[in-house]
Design an enzyme around this catalytic site. Sequence first.
Site, PDB file in Angstrom:
ATOM      1  N   GLU A  40       0.861  -1.213  -0.052  1.00 50.28           N
ATOM      2  CA  GLU A  40      -0.221   0.047  -0.029  1.00 50.28           C
ATOM      3  C   GLU A  40       1.052   1.232   0.074  1.00 50.28           C
ATOM      4  O   GLU A  40       1.771   1.440   0.653  1.00 50.28           O
ATOM      5  CB  GLU A  40      -1.097  -0.002   1.280  1.00 50.28           C
ATOM      6  CG  GLU A  40      -1.588   1.319   1.458  1.00 50.28           C
ATOM      7  CD  GLU A  40      -2.400   2.077   0.548  1.00 50.28           C
ATOM      8  OE1 GLU A  40      -3.134   1.009  -0.177  1.00 50.28           O
ATOM      9  OE2 GLU A  40      -2.489   3.074   0.032  1.00 50.28           O
ATOM     10  N   ALA A  53     -22.216   2.585   1.222  1.00 55.42           N
ATOM     11  CA  ALA A  53     -23.193   1.536   1.608  1.00 55.42           C
ATOM     12  C   ALA A  53     -23.128   0.218   0.764  1.00 55.42           C
ATOM     13  O   ALA A  53     -22.371   0.299  -0.457  1.00 55.42           O
ATOM     14  CB  ALA A  53     -24.501   2.174   1.131  1.00 55.42           C
ATOM     15  N   ARG A 128     -16.659   4.741   5.845  1.00 56.08           N
ATOM     16  CA  ARG A 128     -15.199   3.968   5.200  1.00 56.08           C
ATOM     17  C   ARG A 128     -14.132   3.782   6.266  1.00 56.08           C
ATOM     18  O   ARG A 128     -13.608   2.706   6.214  1.00 56.08           O
ATOM     19  CB  ARG A 128     -14.763   4.872   4.166  1.00 56.08           C
ATOM     20  CG  ARG A 128     -15.635   5.005   2.777  1.00 56.08           C
ATOM     21  CD  ARG A 128     -15.138   5.944   1.812  1.00 56.08           C
ATOM     22  NE  ARG A 128     -16.250   5.901   0.726  1.00 56.08           N
ATOM     23  CZ  ARG A 128     -16.029   5.569  -0.421  1.00 56.08           C
ATOM     24  NH1 ARG A 128     -14.794   4.746  -0.527  1.00 56.08           N
ATOM     25  NH2 ARG A 128     -16.504   5.461  -1.213  1.00 56.08           N
ATOM     26  N   ARG A 230     -19.098  15.776  -0.087  1.00 54.38           N
ATOM     27  CA  ARG A 230     -19.605  14.844   0.773  1.00 54.38           C
ATOM     28  C   ARG A 230     -19.420  15.369   2.377  1.00 54.38           C
ATOM     29  O   ARG A 230     -18.451  16.289   2.634  1.00 54.38           O
ATOM     30  CB  ARG A 230     -18.777  13.437   0.961  1.00 54.38           C
ATOM     31  CG  ARG A 230     -18.567  12.885  -0.391  1.00 54.38           C
ATOM     32  CD  ARG A 230     -17.983  11.531  -0.391  1.00 54.38           C
ATOM     33  NE  ARG A 230     -16.745  11.084  -0.740  1.00 54.38           N
ATOM     34  CZ  ARG A 230     -16.079  10.219  -1.089  1.00 54.38           C
ATOM     35  NH1 ARG A 230     -17.312   8.854  -1.378  1.00 54.38           N
ATOM     36  NH2 ARG A 230     -15.027   9.770  -1.459  1.00 54.38           N
ATOM     37  N   TYR A 263     -27.990   9.028   3.735  1.00 55.44           N
ATOM     38  CA  TYR A 263     -28.512   7.722   4.501  1.00 55.44           C
ATOM     39  C   TYR A 263     -27.766   7.714   5.804  1.00 55.44           C
ATOM     40  O   TYR A 263     -26.504   8.379   6.037  1.00 55.44           O
ATOM     41  CB  TYR A 263     -28.122   6.483   3.839  1.00 55.44           C
ATOM     42  CG  TYR A 263     -26.603   6.139   3.173  1.00 55.44           C
ATOM     43  CD1 TYR A 263     -25.664   5.720   3.818  1.00 55.44           C
ATOM     44  CD2 TYR A 263     -26.412   6.478   1.796  1.00 55.44           C
ATOM     45  CE1 TYR A 263     -24.327   5.458   3.404  1.00 55.44           C
ATOM     46  CE2 TYR A 263     -25.088   6.603   1.313  1.00 55.44           C
ATOM     47  CZ  TYR A 263     -24.092   6.005   1.908  1.00 55.44           C
ATOM     48  OH  TYR A 263     -22.786   5.786   1.484  1.00 55.44           O
ATOM     49  N   ASP A 345     -11.917  -1.004  -8.569  1.00 55.70           N
ATOM     50  CA  ASP A 345     -11.745   0.379  -9.485  1.00 55.70           C
ATOM     51  C   ASP A 345     -10.516   0.107 -10.206  1.00 55.70           C
ATOM     52  O   ASP A 345     -10.553   0.785 -11.314  1.00 55.70           O
ATOM     53  CB  ASP A 345     -11.745   1.436  -8.499  1.00 55.70           C
ATOM     54  CG  ASP A 345     -12.924   1.736  -8.114  1.00 55.70           C
ATOM     55  OD1 ASP A 345     -14.040   1.306  -8.092  1.00 55.70           O
ATOM     56  OD2 ASP A 345     -12.999   3.238  -7.568  1.00 55.70           O
ATOM     57  N   ALA A 358     -18.056  -0.454  -5.046  1.00 56.80           N
ATOM     58  CA  ALA A 358     -17.375  -1.395  -4.127  1.00 56.80           C
ATOM     59  C   ALA A 358     -17.969  -2.850  -3.981  1.00 56.80           C
ATOM     60  O   ALA A 358     -17.221  -3.679  -4.213  1.00 56.80           O
ATOM     61  CB  ALA A 358     -17.017  -0.883  -2.954  1.00 56.80           C
TER      62      ALA A 358
HETATM   63  P1  FAD Z   1      -9.504   2.169  -3.641  1.00 55.96           P
HETATM   64  O1  FAD Z   1     -10.382   2.569  -2.634  1.00 55.96           O
HETATM   65  O2  FAD Z   1      -9.239   3.367  -4.487  1.00 55.96           O
HETATM   66  O3  FAD Z   1      -8.226   1.875  -3.065  1.00 55.96           O
HETATM   67  C1  FAD Z   1      -7.033   1.623  -3.830  1.00 55.96           C
HETATM   68  C2  FAD Z   1      -6.006   1.541  -3.094  1.00 55.96           C
HETATM   69  O4  FAD Z   1      -4.656   1.361  -3.621  1.00 55.96           O
HETATM   70  C3  FAD Z   1      -5.759   2.950  -1.882  1.00 55.96           C
HETATM   71  O5  FAD Z   1      -5.405   2.648  -0.787  1.00 55.96           O
HETATM   72  C4  FAD Z   1      -4.236   3.487  -2.545  1.00 55.96           C
HETATM   73  O6  FAD Z   1      -3.578   4.061  -1.808  1.00 55.96           O
HETATM   74  C5  FAD Z   1      -3.735   2.409  -3.347  1.00 55.96           C
HETATM   75  N1  FAD Z   1      -2.837   2.521  -4.336  1.00 55.96           N
HETATM   76  C6  FAD Z   1      -2.866   3.472  -5.401  1.00 55.96           C
HETATM   77  N2  FAD Z   1      -2.019   3.442  -6.276  1.00 55.96           N
HETATM   78  C7  FAD Z   1      -1.089   2.718  -5.657  1.00 55.96           C
HETATM   79  C8  FAD Z   1       0.349   2.298  -6.077  1.00 55.96           C
HETATM   80  N3  FAD Z   1       0.968   2.550  -7.112  1.00 55.96           N
HETATM   81  N4  FAD Z   1       1.001   1.514  -5.092  1.00 55.96           N
HETATM   82  C9  FAD Z   1       0.598   1.093  -3.976  1.00 55.96           C
HETATM   83  N5  FAD Z   1      -0.624   1.244  -3.494  1.00 55.96           N
HETATM   84  C10 FAD Z   1      -1.331   1.974  -4.534  1.00 55.96           C
HETATM   85  N6  FAD Z   1     -19.570   2.085  -4.024  1.00 55.96           N
HETATM   86  C11 FAD Z   1     -20.387   1.165  -3.317  1.00 55.96           C
HETATM   87  O7  FAD Z   1     -20.479  -0.104  -3.498  1.00 55.96           O
HETATM   88  N7  FAD Z   1     -21.174   1.752  -2.541  1.00 55.96           N
HETATM   89  C12 FAD Z   1     -21.283   3.162  -1.942  1.00 55.96           C
HETATM   90  O8  FAD Z   1     -22.147   3.731  -1.581  1.00 55.96           O
HETATM   91  C13 FAD Z   1     -20.314   4.054  -2.896  1.00 55.96           C
HETATM   92  N8  FAD Z   1     -20.259   5.294  -2.792  1.00 55.96           N
HETATM   93  C14 FAD Z   1     -19.415   6.047  -3.410  1.00 55.96           C
HETATM   94  C15 FAD Z   1     -19.727   7.430  -3.213  1.00 55.96           C
HETATM   95  C16 FAD Z   1     -18.610   8.419  -3.830  1.00 55.96           C
HETATM   96  C17 FAD Z   1     -18.722   9.755  -3.771  1.00 55.96           C
HETATM   97  C18 FAD Z   1     -17.495   7.637  -4.737  1.00 55.96           C
HETATM   98  C19 FAD Z   1     -16.410   8.549  -5.257  1.00 55.96           C
HETATM   99  C20 FAD Z   1     -17.424   6.421  -4.771  1.00 55.96           C
HETATM  100  C21 FAD Z   1     -18.424   5.582  -4.085  1.00 55.96           C
HETATM  101  N9  FAD Z   1     -18.602   3.930  -4.263  1.00 55.96           N
HETATM  102  C22 FAD Z   1     -19.535   3.362  -3.816  1.00 55.96           C
HETATM  103  C23 FAD Z   1     -17.340   3.534  -5.211  1.00 55.96           C
HETATM  104  C24 FAD Z   1     -16.274   2.825  -4.060  1.00 55.96           C
HETATM  105  O9  FAD Z   1     -15.648   4.018  -3.279  1.00 55.96           O
HETATM  106  C25 FAD Z   1     -15.021   2.401  -5.165  1.00 55.96           C
HETATM  107  O10 FAD Z   1     -15.564   1.351  -5.905  1.00 55.96           O
HETATM  108  C26 FAD Z   1     -14.265   1.665  -4.005  1.00 55.96           C
HETATM  109  O11 FAD Z   1     -13.646   2.497  -3.103  1.00 55.96           O
HETATM  110  C27 FAD Z   1     -12.928   0.997  -4.873  1.00 55.96           C
HETATM  111  O12 FAD Z   1     -12.256   0.205  -3.949  1.00 55.96           O
HETATM  112  P2  FAD Z   1     -10.607  -0.234  -4.651  1.00 55.96           P
HETATM  113  O13 FAD Z   1     -10.044  -0.875  -3.313  1.00 55.96           O
HETATM  114  O14 FAD Z   1     -10.804  -0.993  -5.815  1.00 55.96           O
HETATM  115  O15 FAD Z   1      -9.984   1.049  -4.823  1.00 55.96           O
END
Ligand code: FAD
Length: 469
Positions: A40, A53, A128, A230, A263, A345, A358
């Site tokens: 990380e 959520a 979160r 937010r 919510y 993502d 998520a």
């Molecule tokens: P991320 O949460 O982006 O985590 C990626 C991690 O990788 C981070 O810790 C980062 O520091 C690390 N990283 C990045 N690059 C590197 C690198 N080069 N080397 C090492 N580490 C690295 N989804 C839902 O299901 N329900 C909801 O209610 C919802 N509400 C949302 C509201 C908003 C306003 C937004 C913007 C999104 C929302 N989402 C929701 C979507 C959700 O937030 C994302 O889909 C989810 O956080 C993706 O998780 P992830 O672990 O794939 O990526």
Amino acid sequence: MQATLEEEEPLTVAIVGGGIVGLILTIGLLKQNVKVAVYEQAQGFREIGAGIAFTANAIRCMESIDQDIVTALRSSGSVATSDGNGADPNDYLRWIDGYNQLNQDDPHRQRMLYKINAGLRGFEGCRRDQFLESLVKLIPRELVHYGKRLETAEEPTEGRVQLKFVDGSVAEADAGILTTLVRVQFGSSANLSPDLVIGCDGIKSRIRAVLLGADHPACNPGYTHKVAYRTLIPMGDAVAALGQCKAQNQHNHVGPYAHLIHYPVAGNKFINATAFISDLCDWKDEKMVTEGKKEDLTSAFANWNLCVRNVVSLSPEKLEKWAVFDMWEYPAPRYNKGRICVAGDAAHASSPHHGAGACIGVEDCLCLTNLFGEISRTVGQPPTQKSQGIRTAFEVYNDVRRTRSQWLVNSSRRVCDFYHQPEWADESKWIKAETCFEELKDRSYKIWNFDYTSMIEETIQGYRKKMAA
Ligand code: FAD
């Protein structure tokens, strides 16, 4: 000398990125007795305090990965709501008219546009940061390597996957999931040798660039022309602003060119309120998050219903302004290459208007953990070779997950267009605008009623068939 894949040794996986998806995947792989290391970039896990959520379906997927993940969610103060009048145990998603003032005598009255029964505990909202903290506790401390920002990864034809970090350190893995799961022992002098890499490194994924080539258009997510603000609001203030029923249940206030969704979270002590505003301009800033001002919100919602203005008035003077980016225009043509893959993502960054980005990432984790269960059971048993098993597993993962997860990206854009219809401000066009809800219902059901047991079956059968071919 280059390290080779030792057939008799257990699989070692490097996960790059310790967000929600990277951590859930790590927990799932540990449960399958796979060796994992997480890399990380941050110095510690520090999510923002905003809400998120999860659908009941995604929570069932978590349960199938490891029941402890659900326990972590609930111990972090997740809130499941039921119908406002208390007579009905089911949870509903509600869309209400956020623009027009229905009744001057009762300022809390708003026009109910549509509601969909999401079932018992249909959605659970949490903070979160609190959820992430609970997840981290399920992973042995020594498996998580902070301050490791991945620069690039290479997969030689022979030997382990190599990860290079910005600080100059190097690790190797059997396979990698780029958001990213990596099994490697950093700091333990030499022999950092994961078999594969999984990139869970979010919307700006470096692993995606490794898979597709840095010049591929899918490496540059596009601006959706929406910005988000937010806020967490104490429940007492929220009740005064909205009335009790609305404050304690999810509501989505729609109107011309903007919407506001809220919510309850944190054991009902707060509501998470997010305002989304359409933006005709291009996003010029390098960063996706910049400083926003309360006056941006007050002017965007100046002519809206009193309840919405009340919520806006509770925002702090300074708050973060999030540019919403996604991969709608140029979706990734594949999620895998050899022994490297992407999840969450990193694979399919979406705008958040279904509240399911998520959730779909959790489905990715369920697919991958089942594949690793299969690999663990079969590698080491001739004629199956580890590298063949990993490559095949990632091909199956790509086949099973890509279309559904990219549909979400597309659908999320579509539903935001519904919420922001200019017709909401014109009474003569209300009936036309409301026709969107039939489609919205179908789209929501596609997310909520996902048959994940069939997905598991398809995944395992797909893997076995390919390995036998
Ligand atoms: P991320 O949460 O982006 O985590 C990626 C991690 O990788 C981070 O810790 C980062 O520091 C690390 N990283 C990045 N690059 C590197 C690198 N080069 N080397 C090492 N580490 C690295 N989804 C839902 O299901 N329900 C909801 O209610 C919802 N509400 C949302 C509201 C908003 C306003 C937004 C913007 C999104 C929302 N989402 C929701 C979507 C959700 O937030 C994302 O889909 C989810 O956080 C993706 O998780 P992830 O672990 O794939 O990526």
